[in-house]
Design a protein around this motif. Structure first.
Motif, PDB file in Angstrom:
ATOM      1  N   GLY A  14      39.397  33.395  41.978  1.00 15.38           N
ATOM      2  CA  GLY A  14      39.334  33.490  40.577  1.00 15.38           C
ATOM      3  C   GLY A  14      38.030  33.091  39.844  1.00 15.38           C
ATOM      4  O   GLY A  14      37.338  32.770  40.914  1.00 15.38           O
ATOM      5  N   ASP A  18      37.309  29.897  34.542  1.00 11.86           N
ATOM      6  CA  ASP A  18      38.339  30.383  34.010  1.00 11.86           C
ATOM      7  C   ASP A  18      39.474  30.408  35.081  1.00 11.86           C
ATOM      8  O   ASP A  18      39.713  31.523  35.645  1.00 11.86           O
ATOM      9  CB  ASP A  18      38.109  31.695  33.383  1.00 11.86           C
ATOM     10  N   SER A  20      42.792  30.764  34.457  1.00 13.13           N
ATOM     11  CA  SER A  20      43.623  31.727  34.309  1.00 13.13           C
ATOM     12  C   SER A  20      43.407  33.355  34.636  1.00 13.13           C
ATOM     13  O   SER A  20      44.230  33.870  34.675  1.00 13.13           O
ATOM     14  CB  SER A  20      43.979  31.701  32.795  1.00 13.13           C
ATOM     15  N   ASN A  21      41.814  33.422  35.178  1.00 13.02           N
ATOM     16  CA  ASN A  21      41.732  34.889  35.102  1.00 13.02           C
ATOM     17  C   ASN A  21      41.718  35.031  36.913  1.00 13.02           C
ATOM     18  O   ASN A  21      40.803  34.326  37.354  1.00 13.02           O
ATOM     19  CB  ASN A  21      40.385  35.215  34.692  1.00 13.02           C
ATOM     20  N   ARG A  25      45.152  38.203  43.824  1.00 15.11           N
ATOM     21  CA  ARG A  25      46.528  37.458  43.430  1.00 15.11           C
ATOM     22  C   ARG A  25      47.234  37.804  44.972  1.00 15.11           C
ATOM     23  O   ARG A  25      47.612  38.754  45.158  1.00 15.11           O
ATOM     24  CB  ARG A  25      47.231  38.130  42.643  1.00 15.11           C
ATOM     25  N   ASP A 230      44.703  46.063  40.514  1.00 15.52           N
ATOM     26  CA  ASP A 230      44.493  44.813  39.843  1.00 15.52           C
ATOM     27  C   ASP A 230      44.774  43.626  40.680  1.00 15.52           C
ATOM     28  O   ASP A 230      45.213  42.553  40.237  1.00 15.52           O
ATOM     29  CB  ASP A 230      45.538  44.742  38.435  1.00 15.52           C
TER      30      ASP A 230
END
Length: 553
Positions: A14, A18, A20-21, A25, A230
């Motif tokens: 990440g 940030d 949260s970004n 994953r 993604d």
């Protein structure tokens, strides 16, 4: 103890500022010694970040958020900077996409190859030189002893990539990571570099992670595939099984985006061609030696070519064949040293009355839109500049034309006030296309316009080009080394070698019944993924088999 060379466990990457970004994953996979693993996905899918994190080379703004990377039983994420430096090169090597950005332009090749041996071994000067000459010979550098004092710019693109491979394999690492190693190379050089890479890794027992958006290439060389989207691994499995029957919708969409042969179109040979070349020659001159003697080298040898109205002519050939030189000479960007260029049947030259008319009606789309679009100008100003000499348009009509051009290429009015760096690569290429066609030219030259794009964006750009070409009726000279693109887009194919045209004809004739051995070698160098009812299968042109896999059996 485990027989796994590499284990990636629920890795998350990440941004530092940030939380949260997440860029990657819950990525998990393993790799055994000697195994070849393919990592595929679109631009922005996270595949390069995942590959770089294995060697601790992700950008400083990106940090691990969870999980682990275990190499030979040691956690890479817990290693000190000193131990990471010892690991890089000696145990894990990496080959990057663009060798000119990885090789130091101010250092000779010999010094750059010697550097890892100085850092990671205790070999003396003579043994270091012997090791360097041996690896250079193995990667196919001719006369390696005479090239040690040469600089990177004195080598071709394929030779520079061979030097990068030599540097990575010099210390016989246990793992090699190759990130888009052949994107900018032509078919023959791409095949040579990849087969050399596979051969070296097999000889040394090195495992290989091959990162690419080129599905046929990945299908040919990799035993196992990981598909990323993604930041997530959405599908994995044996390469043949995964491609034959993909389970995830995204993998199926990637396969659907592969180019397919388009319909055949006919043209009237009796009409005056839009552009005609008669004996076109280009000669480069340079001053060399102590007495500054002038040397001459011909890049084009008497090119004869006719391009009819509304026709798409593909110009293909290996790097150095002269195809880009031909495109730039036709566009007036470099001077011709002989022959004639005719536009609508009339000769043109910088002092001819119809020169300005030709320049307005001959536009060019370059390979790198970021390099061809002024970074200081908004998209609105870039498009307005292309209409500067359209004297028949008033201010309102120009604005209407600009907005229409943006919508034609699939963007919105909101993009007009952005700068080029605020757009994605695919969006920038759309703007480059809009800029080329906004003046309604009769002739467009596209020089490697889709070579740097991933599968789905490339499919969108090709469909866009085809639609604009049908809508506005311009003729197109499409310069490329990607033969699958030619098969989808072109009406006629021209093959160049060493500055001369060696074969020319309708697309289906050249692809199915090539007359030149060189053309046949080009077509046979790259495998095809042919769609089936459930997925795709790897095939070869002219009934050829894969000699690489046959040799491994």
């Amino acid at each position: 103890m485990t027989d796994m060379l590499l284990e990636v466990k629920d890795l998350e990457l990440g941004l530092v500022h940030d939380e949260s970004n997440l860029i990657v994953r819950q990525a998990s996979f393993d790799l055994r010694p000697g195994e070849v693993l393919g990592l595929v996905g679109e631009s922005g899918s996270g595949k390069t970040m995942l590959g770089r994190s294995i060697i601790g080379l992700q950008p400083g703004a990106i940090t691990p958020r969870g999980g682990d990377i275990v190499f030979r039983g040691r956690s890479i994420l817990k290693m000190s900077a000193r131990n990471l430096r010892r690991l890089r090169g000696s145990e894990i090597g990496m080959v990057f996409q663009e060798p000119m950005t990885s090789l130091n332009p101010s250092m000779t090749i010999g010094r750059q190859l010697e550097e890892p041996l100085r850092q990671h071994t205790r070999l003396d000067t003579a043994r270091r030189r012997a090791r360097i000459l041996d690896i250079m010979e193995r990667v196919g550098i001719p006369e390696p002893g005479d090239r040690l004092d040469d600089y990177p710019h004195e080598f071709s693109g394929g030779m520079r990539q061979r030097i990068m491979l030599a540097s990575a394999m010099l210390l016989k690492p246990a793992l090699l990571i190759a990130d888009e190693p052949t994107t900018a190379l032509d078919a023959l050089v791409q095949r040579d570099v990849l087969e050399l890479m596979i051969e070296l890794t097999r000889q040394e027992g090195t495992a290989l992670i091959l990162i690419s958006h080129d599905l046929p290439m990945i299908a040919r060389y990799c035993e196992r595939l990981l598909v990323m989207r993604d930041g997530e691994i959405v599908e994995s499995g044996r390469a043949d099984d995964l491609l034959a029957a993909p389970q995830h919708d995204y993998t199926r969409r990637l396969l659907q985006a592969m180019p397919e042969r388009g319909p055949v179109r006919s043209f009237d040979d009796s009409t005056t061609p839009v552009v005609e070349l008669r004996g076109l020659e280009v000669e480069y001159r340079s001053r060399t030696g102590f007495l500054a003697r002038t040397s001459r080298k011909k890049a084009l040898h008497g090119i004869d070519l006719r391009i009819r109205r509304g026709e798409v002519v593909a110009l293909v050939g290996a790097s150095g064949s002269g195809k880009t030189t031909l495109g730039r000479a036709v566009a007036g960007l470099i001077p011709a040293s002989g022959g004639d260029i005719l536009f609508r049947g009339l000769p043109i030259g910088k002092h001819d009355a119809n020169w300005m008319d030709y320049r307005l009606n001959c536009q060019m789309i370059f390979q790198d839109p970021f390099g061809s679009l002024d970074p200081r100008f908004t998209i609105r100003r870039l498009l307005a500049e292309a209409l500067y000499y359209q004297r028949n348009l008033d201010s309102a009509e120009r604005d209407d034309r600009i907005r229409a051009a943006v919508r034609e290429v699939g963007l919105e009015d909101a993009h007009l006030d952005r700068l080029p760096h605020e757009l994605s690569g695919g969006q920038r290429q759309r703007i480059a296309i809009a800029r080329a066609v906004i003046g309604r030219p009769d002739f467009v030259i596209a020089d490697e316009a889709v070579s740097a794009l991933d599968v789905t964006v490339r499919a969108q750009i090709l469909e866009l080009l085809s639609e604009l070409q049908r809508q506005h009726g311009f003729s197109c000279l499409f310069i490329t080394h990607d033969l699958s693109v030619v098969e989808q887009l072109a009406d006629r194919v021209v093959v160049m070698r060493d500055g001369a045209i060696i074969e020319e004809g309708p697309r289906d004739t050249v692809f199915d019944r090539p007359q030149s051995g060189y053309t046949r070698a080009l077509l046979a160098a790259i495998p095809k993924l042919e769609r089936t009812a459930t997925g795709a299968v790897l095939n070869w042109r002219f009934g050829a088999n894969d000699p690489l896999r046959e040799g491994a059996q």
